[in-house]
Design a protein around this motif. Structure first.
Motif, PDB file in Angstrom:
ATOM      1  N   GLU A 214      25.665  55.678  37.726  1.00 41.28           N
ATOM      2  CA  GLU A 214      26.980  55.956  38.302  1.00 41.28           C
ATOM      3  C   GLU A 214      27.812  54.671  38.328  1.00 41.28           C
ATOM      4  N   PHE A 217      28.888  53.943  34.706  1.00 43.31           N
ATOM      5  CA  PHE A 217      29.853  54.900  34.180  1.00 43.31           C
ATOM      6  C   PHE A 217      31.215  54.736  34.874  1.00 43.31           C
ATOM      7  N   ARG A 221      34.724  54.095  33.067  1.00 43.21           N
ATOM      8  CA  ARG A 221      35.954  54.838  33.311  1.00 43.21           C
ATOM      9  C   ARG A 221      37.128  53.852  33.493  1.00 43.21           C
ATOM     10  N   LEU A 239      28.264  58.045  26.828  1.00 39.35           N
ATOM     11  CA  LEU A 239      27.554  57.528  28.002  1.00 39.35           C
ATOM     12  C   LEU A 239      26.059  57.311  27.752  1.00 39.35           C
ATOM     13  N   ILE A 263      28.153  62.945  36.531  1.00 37.35           N
ATOM     14  CA  ILE A 263      29.069  62.736  35.396  1.00 37.35           C
ATOM     15  C   ILE A 263      30.421  63.391  35.702  1.00 37.35           C
ATOM     16  N   THR A 267      33.914  61.243  35.907  1.00 35.46           N
ATOM     17  CA  THR A 267      34.886  61.349  34.812  1.00 35.46           C
ATOM     18  C   THR A 267      36.003  62.347  35.125  1.00 35.46           C
ATOM     19  N   LEU A 274      33.260  63.709  26.095  1.00 38.36           N
ATOM     20  CA  LEU A 274      32.116  62.882  26.455  1.00 38.36           C
ATOM     21  C   LEU A 274      31.008  63.088  25.427  1.00 38.36           C
TER      22      LEU A 274
END
Ligand code: LLP
Length: 423
Positions: A214, A217, A221, A239, A263, A267, A274
């Motif tokens: 997390e 990611f 972002r 990812l 996810i 996102t 993705l």
């Protein structure tokens, strides 16, 4: 969930007793379940789709299990392929993966490999460094092409797990930093031979916590938003893979549903396709390695060695990563469990799968299965000690087929020849 279960006191894969395969094909042998491969893929795909993701690209990491019959099984469900060599591009194509669902990763792609991938029409080349960006640009220009590239970022997070399979720390060889990624993206958009289409990351393998993913990611972002604010176009955010599986000695990994929810959270509203590169979570529990007990060597001083016909050349994970694989007799005998040191025939102490493992009583000739061996098992096998490469079998319902035969000793020797001066 997988499809290796006891049926009438015997371990079976779907509708086929594993002992039947061992008799027909010999041991050691890898056995894969079609139903488990399909289930793992669809569970992950459905979990991601439930988050409202638009057409996620699920590119199976071919390195985890590169058998063409396995790839074909996944391709039929719409899987793409994450590849790291020309050999893997060829395998994916041979299995019927459409080139527009193939992503090409890896820190050291050569010019011929890049040319081959561009000729095949792969979806994206994940560029891992500045020299590689220029290499791809050069090759594409020579071919009169414009290569779709993504910049691979190293998010500098620690994903836990074994040091040899961590990829997302700044001192690992993979990818570039966030600031470098911004600079390279801008550079790429000014090169005639490439077209930057997105950014990519992959932080490690056998990850059993969501938090590091997390964190990585969320940073990815942020990068997408910064690049867009600078006026750059981004179509895809890759990812990577890395979701762990239960090997029985480790913390339970997050479920595909929890992974997908994370996810979705990270996102939300990003409006981007993705891509994912799962390997282990799809293949590991879809395969076992079946082996026969050659003999049991009990030392009067105390140790009890279970000598198998499988060795580190067939399954290297215990030797290389101290990995734990559950070992199950195919037809467990009644009686108190005993402690065994489980070893192969190779002339190295490292050829020890595990020590002091409690197993039901075993005898010479019995069959056992190493569980969770469908990922990074056969794919990492070798012929060390001149042991023929381990064969692979695919099961579907009550049928099975040898999808990579064991080479004969003649096959093995025919690949080599005397030097001219030795004739
Ligand atoms: N994408 C990239 C760029 C990767 O390097 C890898 C794995 C994957 C995806 C797939 O990761 P997975 O979902 O399978 O965790 N031989 C080791 C694992 C090495 C993983 C290398 N990279 C083992 O047996 O545990």
């Amino acid at each position: 969930m997988n499809h290796f279960e006891l049926q009438g006191g015997e371990l079976a894969c779907e509708g086929v007793p594993l002992s039947r395969i061992a008799e027909a094909v010999g041991t050691p042998v890898y056995v894969y379940s079609t139903a488990t491969l399909e289930r793992h893929f669809t569970v992950l795909r459905d979990a991601l789709t439930d988050q409202g993701l638009k057409d996620p690209l699920i590119a199976f990491a071919v390195k985890a299990n590169s058998n063409v019959a396995v790839l074909r099984t996944l391709a039929a469900l719409g899987a793409g392929a994450d590849v790291v060599s020309e050999g893997e591009v060829r395998r994916a194509l041979a299995a019927g993966v459409p080139p527009e669902r193939i992503v090409f990763s890896g820190v050291g792609k050569t010019e011929p490999e890049v040319a081959f991938a561009l000729e095949a029409g792969v979806a994206e080349i994940n560029v891992e460094s500045e020299p590689e960006l220029h290499l791809v640009n050069r090759v594409a220009q020579q071919m009169g092409r414009r290569a779709a590239v993504a910049i691979r970022v190293n998010p500098d997070v620690s994903a836990g797990g074994h040091a040899k399979i961590s990829t997302g720390k700044a001192d690992n060889k993979f990818g570039v930093s966030f600031s470098e990624a911004e600079r390279l993206y801008a550079t790429a958009s000014n090169l005639a031979g490439v077209r930057p289409v997105g950014v990519a990351c992959h932080i490690g393998s056998q990850i059993t916590e969501l938090a590091p993913m997390e964190a990585a990611f969320s940073k990815m972002r942020g990068l997408v938003e910064r690049l867009r604010a600078e006026g750059m176009g981004l179509e895809r955010l890759d990812l990577g893979g890395g979701l762990g599986v239960p090997y029985f000695n480790q913390p339970a990994p997050p479920s595909p549903a929890d992974y997908a929810a994370m996810i979705g959270r990270v996102t939300k509203g990003l409006d981007i396709q993705l891509a994912f590169e799962p390997g282990r979570v799809i293949a590991a529990n879809a395969g076992v390695l079946v082996s026969r007990v050659i003999h049991i060597h009990e030392r009067p001083e105390g140790r009890r060695f279970l000598v198998l016909d499988a060795a580190m050349n067939d399954l290297i994970r215990p030797a290389m990563y101290d990995a734990y694989h559950d070992i199950r007799p195919l037809a467990p005998r009644p009686g108190e469990p005993l402690a065994y040191d489980v070893v192969g025939p190779i002339c190295e102490t490292g050829d020890t799968f595990t020590r002091d493992r409690l197993l039901p009583p075993l005898q010479a000739g019995d069959l056992v299965a190493f569980m969770t061996a469908g990922a990074y098992g056969a794919a990492m096998a070798s012929e060390y000690n001149s042991r023929p490469l381990v064969p692979e079998v695919l099961v579907k319902g009550d049928q099975f087929a040898v999808v990579r035969p064991r080479p004969s000793y003649d096959d093995m020797l025919e690949r080599e020849r005397a030097a001219p001066w030795q004739a």
